[in-house]
Design a protein around this motif. Structure first.
Motif, PDB file in Angstrom:
ATOM      1  N   TYR A 132       0.845  -1.183   0.000  1.00  0.00           N
ATOM      2  CA  TYR A 132       0.000   0.000   0.000  1.00  0.00           C
ATOM      3  C   TYR A 132       0.889   1.245   0.000  1.00  0.00           C
ATOM      4  O   TYR A 132       1.879   1.309   0.737  1.00  0.00           O
ATOM      5  N   ALA A 133       0.516   2.237  -0.812  1.00  0.00           N
ATOM      6  CA  ALA A 133       1.257   3.493  -0.860  1.00  0.00           C
ATOM      7  C   ALA A 133       0.270   4.649  -0.823  1.00  0.00           C
ATOM      8  O   ALA A 133      -0.579   4.789  -1.712  1.00  0.00           O
ATOM      9  N   SER A 140      -6.430   9.081  -2.865  1.00  0.00           N
ATOM     10  CA  SER A 140      -5.805   8.039  -3.689  1.00  0.00           C
ATOM     11  C   SER A 140      -4.871   7.169  -2.862  1.00  0.00           C
ATOM     12  O   SER A 140      -3.844   7.643  -2.357  1.00  0.00           O
ATOM     13  N   LEU A 141      -5.233   5.896  -2.739  1.00  0.00           N
ATOM     14  CA  LEU A 141      -4.354   4.896  -2.153  1.00  0.00           C
ATOM     15  C   LEU A 141      -3.934   3.950  -3.279  1.00  0.00           C
ATOM     16  O   LEU A 141      -4.779   3.332  -3.929  1.00  0.00           O
ATOM     17  N   PHE A 142      -2.636   3.855  -3.521  1.00  0.00           N
ATOM     18  CA  PHE A 142      -2.125   2.968  -4.560  1.00  0.00           C
ATOM     19  C   PHE A 142      -1.920   1.580  -3.963  1.00  0.00           C
ATOM     20  O   PHE A 142      -1.305   1.443  -2.898  1.00  0.00           O
ATOM     21  N   VAL A 143      -2.411   0.561  -4.662  1.00  0.00           N
ATOM     22  CA  VAL A 143      -2.343  -0.812  -4.160  1.00  0.00           C
ATOM     23  C   VAL A 143      -1.809  -1.728  -5.251  1.00  0.00           C
ATOM     24  O   VAL A 143      -2.256  -1.666  -6.406  1.00  0.00           O
ATOM     25  N   THR A 144      -0.853  -2.569  -4.898  1.00  0.00           N
ATOM     26  CA  THR A 144      -0.395  -3.629  -5.785  1.00  0.00           C
ATOM     27  C   THR A 144      -0.504  -4.961  -5.061  1.00  0.00           C
ATOM     28  O   THR A 144      -0.247  -5.038  -3.852  1.00  0.00           O
ATOM     29  N   THR A 147       3.587  -7.311  -6.354  1.00  0.00           N
ATOM     30  CA  THR A 147       4.907  -6.730  -6.109  1.00  0.00           C
ATOM     31  C   THR A 147       5.241  -5.605  -7.082  1.00  0.00           C
ATOM     32  O   THR A 147       6.376  -5.462  -7.522  1.00  0.00           O
ATOM     33  N   GLY A 148       4.237  -4.816  -7.447  1.00  0.00           N
ATOM     34  CA  GLY A 148       4.495  -3.627  -8.234  1.00  0.00           C
ATOM     35  C   GLY A 148       4.419  -3.794  -9.728  1.00  0.00           C
ATOM     36  O   GLY A 148       4.651  -2.833 -10.472  1.00  0.00           O
ATOM     37  N   VAL A 149       4.097  -4.991 -10.222  1.00  0.00           N
ATOM     38  CA  VAL A 149       3.939  -5.182 -11.664  1.00  0.00           C
ATOM     39  C   VAL A 149       2.766  -4.344 -12.173  1.00  0.00           C
ATOM     40  O   VAL A 149       2.832  -3.702 -13.227  1.00  0.00           O
ATOM     41  N   SER A 150       1.685  -4.335 -11.413  1.00  0.00           N
ATOM     42  CA  SER A 150       0.528  -3.517 -11.758  1.00  0.00           C
ATOM     43  C   SER A 150       0.003  -2.854 -10.490  1.00  0.00           C
ATOM     44  O   SER A 150       0.188  -3.364  -9.383  1.00  0.00           O
ATOM     45  N   TRP A 151      -0.652  -1.705 -10.675  1.00  0.00           N
ATOM     46  CA  TRP A 151      -1.193  -0.939  -9.560  1.00  0.00           C
ATOM     47  C   TRP A 151      -2.635  -0.554  -9.861  1.00  0.00           C
ATOM     48  O   TRP A 151      -3.020  -0.372 -11.016  1.00  0.00           O
ATOM     49  N   ARG A 152      -3.415  -0.409  -8.815  1.00  0.00           N
ATOM     50  CA  ARG A 152      -4.728   0.196  -8.955  1.00  0.00           C
ATOM     51  C   ARG A 152      -4.868   1.288  -7.896  1.00  0.00           C
ATOM     52  O   ARG A 152      -4.246   1.228  -6.828  1.00  0.00           O
ATOM     53  N   ASP A 193     -11.088  -5.105   4.321  1.00  0.00           N
ATOM     54  CA  ASP A 193     -11.056  -6.049   3.203  1.00  0.00           C
ATOM     55  C   ASP A 193     -10.058  -5.617   2.128  1.00  0.00           C
ATOM     56  O   ASP A 193     -10.348  -5.669   0.934  1.00  0.00           O
ATOM     57  N   ALA A 194      -8.875  -5.213   2.581  1.00  0.00           N
ATOM     58  CA  ALA A 194      -7.767  -4.857   1.684  1.00  0.00           C
ATOM     59  C   ALA A 194      -8.109  -3.712   0.742  1.00  0.00           C
ATOM     60  O   ALA A 194      -7.612  -3.642  -0.381  1.00  0.00           O
ATOM     61  N   GLY A 195      -8.981  -2.799   1.196  1.00  0.00           N
ATOM     62  CA  GLY A 195      -9.265  -1.610   0.423  1.00  0.00           C
ATOM     63  C   GLY A 195     -10.474  -1.677  -0.471  1.00  0.00           C
ATOM     64  O   GLY A 195     -10.775  -0.717  -1.186  1.00  0.00           O
ATOM     65  N   GLN A 196     -11.203  -2.797  -0.455  1.00  0.00           N
ATOM     66  CA  GLN A 196     -12.377  -2.917  -1.315  1.00  0.00           C
ATOM     67  C   GLN A 196     -13.495  -1.979  -0.865  1.00  0.00           C
ATOM     68  O   GLN A 196     -14.141  -1.329  -1.690  1.00  0.00           O
ATOM     69  N   THR A 197     -13.723  -1.923   0.445  1.00  0.00           N
ATOM     70  CA  THR A 197     -14.738  -1.023   0.995  1.00  0.00           C
ATOM     71  C   THR A 197     -14.133  -0.268   2.174  1.00  0.00           C
ATOM     72  O   THR A 197     -13.185  -0.745   2.815  1.00  0.00           O
ATOM     73  N   TRP A 198     -14.715   0.903   2.463  1.00  0.00           N
ATOM     74  CA  TRP A 198     -14.154   1.772   3.496  1.00  0.00           C
ATOM     75  C   TRP A 198     -15.240   2.265   4.437  1.00  0.00           C
ATOM     76  O   TRP A 198     -16.383   2.470   4.035  1.00  0.00           O
TER      77      TRP A 198
END
Length: 325
Positions: A132-133, A140-144, A147-152, A193-198
């Protein structure tokens, strides 16, 4: 009976006072001038995992012998804002020009999210692949998860984010702020849930609060350092404590503006906070209810320059670039 109790209390208080003096005397500079004084301020982080310490501002150093010797690592990123390691090999750095990853303890680094960032807060999730970044980008929370190949990019429900922390049960907590709103307030958004809902907990606190950390035992326990340096006011600098995921807060420590430095760290049973004056480092042994100065270095505001190795050993970067322990 009363006299005996009074004598016992006197002995205990005396021992506590002596112990406090001993703690003050134990501080020493273990790495003088590790960073140049002009580089300290607004950036910087120190982290420990498995007995290895990593410290970075413009340069990155590590120690494998509890601070006795230090070795510079080949890091080319632009200013370190935060450091986290999953184990002694896999680590991530939030820098001003991106997110950097190492898989060999810091011997090599690669930029896995190449973009201009500011005040980045980073953390591993439940695995090495999940990172998490939190950056200065609005909501905006960046999540991979690879290991950083793709981000959402995930919106967490805040205007901006200053700090994130992940509790031992995997809950993500983000300290959100509204710097342009009335009162410059902040609050907690969290996800189980790992950022799915807040969920938004609107227990409001001052927004100029740089570091949020999770309690080592209570999965809903949080500590927040409010330095009040960027805000143009005369409000006190404070350390806030929540036991209900930010639904409500109490003030654990309060001082004049520009005392609390905005950095926090915790061992299994002790919490430490840096200050910007001769108070040195503050320590709490009762989950933030009370705080005592234990001396030591003066830290710069808006850094993550303090780390607890355990309940009794703390490392910190002072405001002129020395490392203390």
């Amino acid at each position: 009976m009363r006299a005996s109790l009074q004598r016992t209390l006197f002995v205990l208080l005396t021992l506590l006072a002596v112990r406090g003096d001993e703690l003050r005397a134990q501080w020493k500079i273990v790495a003088p001038n590790l960073f140049s004084p002009g580089m300290v301020g607004g950036f910087g982080a120190i982290h420990c995992k498995g007995g290895i310490i990593w410290a970075g501002i413009d340069l990155l150093w590590s120690s494998r012998d509890t601070g006795k010797t230090w070795r510079q690592l080949p890091f080319s990123g632009l200013y370190v804002c935060d450091i986290d390691f999953f184990d002694t090999l896999s680590g991530v750095i939030g820098a001003c020009d991106g997110i950097y990853l190492t898989s060999d303890g810091g011997q090599t680094w690669r930029n896995i999210l190449r973009r201009p960032l500011d005040g980045t807060s980073v953390s591993f999730g439940s695995s090495i692949a999940k990172i998490y970044a939190l950056t200065s980008y609005r909501d905006s929370l960046f999540v991979t998860t690879d290991t950083g190949v793709s981000w959402r990019t995930i919106g967490f429900g805040g205007e901006g984010g200053l700090s994130l922390t992940v509790s031992k049960d995997g809950t993500i907590f983000v300290f959100s702020e509204n710097p342009f709103g009335t009162g410059f307030n902040g609050w907690i958004n969290y996800s189980t849930d790992a950022g799915q809902t807040w969920t938004s907990n609107r227990g409001s606190v001052p927004g100029d609060s740089y570091t949020l950390i999770a309690d080592s035992c209570n999965t809903q326990g949080l500590y927040l350092a409010n330095e009040n340096c960027a805000a143009d006011n005369t409000d006190p600098s404070q350390i806030f404590v929540s036991e209900d995921a930010g639904a409500s807060w109490r003030v654990g420590f309060s001082a004049s503006p520009d005392v609390v430095a905005g950095n926090l760290t915790a061992g299994p049973h002790a919490v430490y906070a840096g200050t910007m004056n001769t108070t040195g480092v503050l320590r709490s042994l009762d989950r933030g209810k009370s705080w005592m100065s234990i001396g030591g270095p003066t830290l710069h505001f808006d850094t993550r320059d303090i780390v607890a190795i355990n309940d009794n050993t703390v490392f910190a970067i002072d405001n002129i670039g020395n490392v203390w322990a």
